[in-house]
Design a protein around this motif. Sequence first.
Motif, mmCIF file in Angstrom:
data_model
loop_
_atom_site.group_PDB
_atom_site.id
_atom_site.type_symbol
_atom_site.label_atom_id
_atom_site.label_comp_id
_atom_site.label_asym_id
_atom_site.label_seq_id
_atom_site.Cartn_x
_atom_site.Cartn_y
_atom_site.Cartn_z
ATOM 1 N N VAL A 143 32.310 40.198 44.383
ATOM 2 C CA VAL A 143 33.340 40.014 43.357
ATOM 3 C C VAL A 143 33.560 38.531 43.127
ATOM 4 O O VAL A 143 33.315 37.711 44.018
ATOM 5 N N THR A 144 33.972 38.130 41.959
ATOM 6 C CA THR A 144 34.312 39.032 40.865
ATOM 7 C C THR A 144 33.206 38.910 39.828
ATOM 8 O O THR A 144 32.910 37.814 39.372
ATOM 9 N N ALA A 145 32.551 40.018 39.464
ATOM 10 C CA ALA A 145 31.475 39.995 38.489
ATOM 11 C C ALA A 145 32.025 39.637 37.115
ATOM 12 O O ALA A 145 33.219 39.772 36.861
ATOM 13 N N PRO A 146 31.150 39.165 36.199
ATOM 14 C CA PRO A 146 31.617 38.722 34.879
ATOM 15 C C PRO A 146 32.397 39.822 34.160
ATOM 16 O O PRO A 146 32.007 40.978 34.122
ATOM 17 N N GLY A 147 33.538 39.422 33.588
ATOM 18 C CA GLY A 147 34.338 40.356 32.805
ATOM 19 C C GLY A 147 35.215 41.269 33.625
ATOM 20 O O GLY A 147 35.910 42.113 33.076
ATOM 21 N N ARG A 148 35.221 41.116 34.951
ATOM 22 C CA ARG A 148 36.032 41.996 35.789
ATOM 23 C C ARG A 148 37.141 41.203 36.471
ATOM 24 O O ARG A 148 36.899 40.157 37.051
ATOM 25 N N VAL A 149 38.329 41.726 36.381
ATOM 26 C CA VAL A 149 39.474 41.158 37.090
ATOM 27 C C VAL A 149 40.012 42.247 38.000
ATOM 28 O O VAL A 149 40.235 43.375 37.562
ATOM 29 N N TRP A 303 22.576 29.163 46.639
ATOM 30 C CA TRP A 303 22.995 29.440 45.254
ATOM 31 C C TRP A 303 23.682 30.785 45.187
ATOM 32 O O TRP A 303 23.234 31.768 45.790
ATOM 33 N N THR A 304 24.801 30.821 44.464
ATOM 34 C CA THR A 304 25.456 32.065 44.077
ATOM 35 C C THR A 304 25.872 31.912 42.615
ATOM 36 O O THR A 304 25.985 30.786 42.108
ATOM 37 N N PRO A 305 26.096 32.996 41.905
ATOM 38 C CA PRO A 305 26.570 32.881 40.521
ATOM 39 C C PRO A 305 27.918 32.165 40.455
ATOM 40 O O PRO A 305 28.686 32.162 41.418
ATOM 41 N N ASP A 306 28.209 31.598 39.312
ATOM 42 C CA ASP A 306 29.471 30.882 39.136
ATOM 43 C C ASP A 306 30.680 31.796 39.324
ATOM 44 O O ASP A 306 31.764 31.340 39.705
ATOM 45 N N TRP A 307 30.486 33.101 39.043
ATOM 46 C CA TRP A 307 31.608 34.028 39.119
ATOM 47 C C TRP A 307 31.874 34.545 40.528
ATOM 48 O O TRP A 307 32.855 35.278 40.742
ATOM 49 N N ALA A 308 31.031 34.207 41.491
ATOM 50 C CA ALA A 308 31.234 34.725 42.845
ATOM 51 C C ALA A 308 32.561 34.253 43.406
ATOM 52 O O ALA A 308 32.988 33.117 43.185
ATOM 53 N N ALA A 309 33.223 35.125 44.122
ATOM 54 C CA ALA A 309 34.508 34.782 44.722
ATOM 55 C C ALA A 309 34.353 33.590 45.654
ATOM 56 O O ALA A 309 33.354 33.495 46.393
ATOM 57 N N PRO A 310 35.281 32.638 45.656
ATOM 58 C CA PRO A 310 35.157 31.468 46.552
ATOM 59 C C PRO A 310 35.291 31.863 48.002
ATOM 60 O O PRO A 310 35.907 32.882 48.341
ATOM 61 N N ARG A 311 34.713 31.057 48.877
ATOM 62 C CA ARG A 311 34.835 31.316 50.307
ATOM 63 C C ARG A 311 36.198 30.872 50.789
ATOM 64 O O ARG A 311 36.768 29.947 50.302
#
Length: 311
Positions: A143-149, A303-311
Motif C-alpha cells: 500500500v498504497t497503490a495508485p488511486g487508493r486511499v 527501488w519501489t514505486p513512488d506510491w509505496a507506503a513510507p517506512r
Amino acid sequence: MDLEAVRTFVAVVEAGQFQKAAADLSITQQAVSKRIATLERTLGVRLFTRAPRGAELTIDGQAFLPHARELLLVVERAGASVRPGHRPLRVDVITSRSAQSNLMRGFHRAHPDVDLTVMMLLDIETAVTALRSGAIDASFRAVTAPGRVLPEGIESVRVLDEPLHLLIGPDHALADARSVTLAQLVGHRIWMPGIAPGTEWGAYYDDLVAEFDLTIEATGPNFGSDALLDTIADTPALATFMGAHTRLIWPADHGLRRIPVTDPTPVYPHSLLWHRDNPHPALVSLRTHLAAMTAEQEATGTWTPDWAAPR
C-alpha cells in the motif's frame, strides 16, 4: 426457527416443569408457555404432555431433543468463533509460498500458543472490506497503490522489503550471471501470467516496466507455479521474477537459476494492514513480532514505486 424457543424447550426438559424452567430462565411461566407453543406451531407437532409430575416429552419431543441440544451447541460455537480472545487470529496473505507466509510461520514458531488461521484473499479491496467487518484481523498488502486511499480506521505499517530475483532456465542468455542489473534486462521477455489487473502487485509491475523499459508479459492462463517453472526451464527466451523469500521447489533436471537483480534492486514493499479498533489480543503480539523482525532492514540501493507506503 426461534432459537430462544429452542433454548426454552431444552430448559423445560432439564427442569421437568414449566414453572421451574421459567425461574431458571428468569422469565414468567406464561412466557415459557408461549415460546413452547410457538415452537410446536413451527414444527407442527406436540412436544410435551401435561402429567402430575410436570411436563413429559411426547415421542416427537424425544426425537427433537438431541437436535435441539445440537442447535444450541452450534450457536455457542458460532459466537465463540468471532469473539476476540476466543477465536483464532485471522491473517490474510497473498499466497501460501510467499514471503508473507514465511513471516507468519516465524510468528507461529515464536508464539505457538496463539491460535492462528491464515487465509488468502485476492485483492486489497476484498481485504480491506474484511478488515472493516472483522472477518479478518490483519492483511499483508503493498500500500498504497495508485488511486487508493485507505478507509478511515484502517492502519498500515511497512514491514518487509522483499528483493526481486530473476528466475531463468539453464539455456537462457543470462544463465551464467551471478547478478543482473535492470538495464541488462531490457529487451528480455519476462513472463508473469499470475499478474491480475487491478491488484496492487499489478500496479507494482506496471510501474517497474514504465521506469526501466522492461518487457513483462502476463498473457496466457495461470496454471500455477509448477507449470510456470516447467515453462521457464524449457524455454530459453523466457524469464520470470520471483521474490527472494518465495519458497519454490522444482525437479533437479530443470536446472533453474535464481539470480539477484541489482542497480537498483527492485523490492516489493509488504505492509501489514489492520483496523485500529480491532480488539484481538494476539494482534498486538503480531505487530510487535514483525517490528522486531524487520527493524534492521537495509534500504539503500533499492527501488519501489513512488506510491509505496513510507517506512
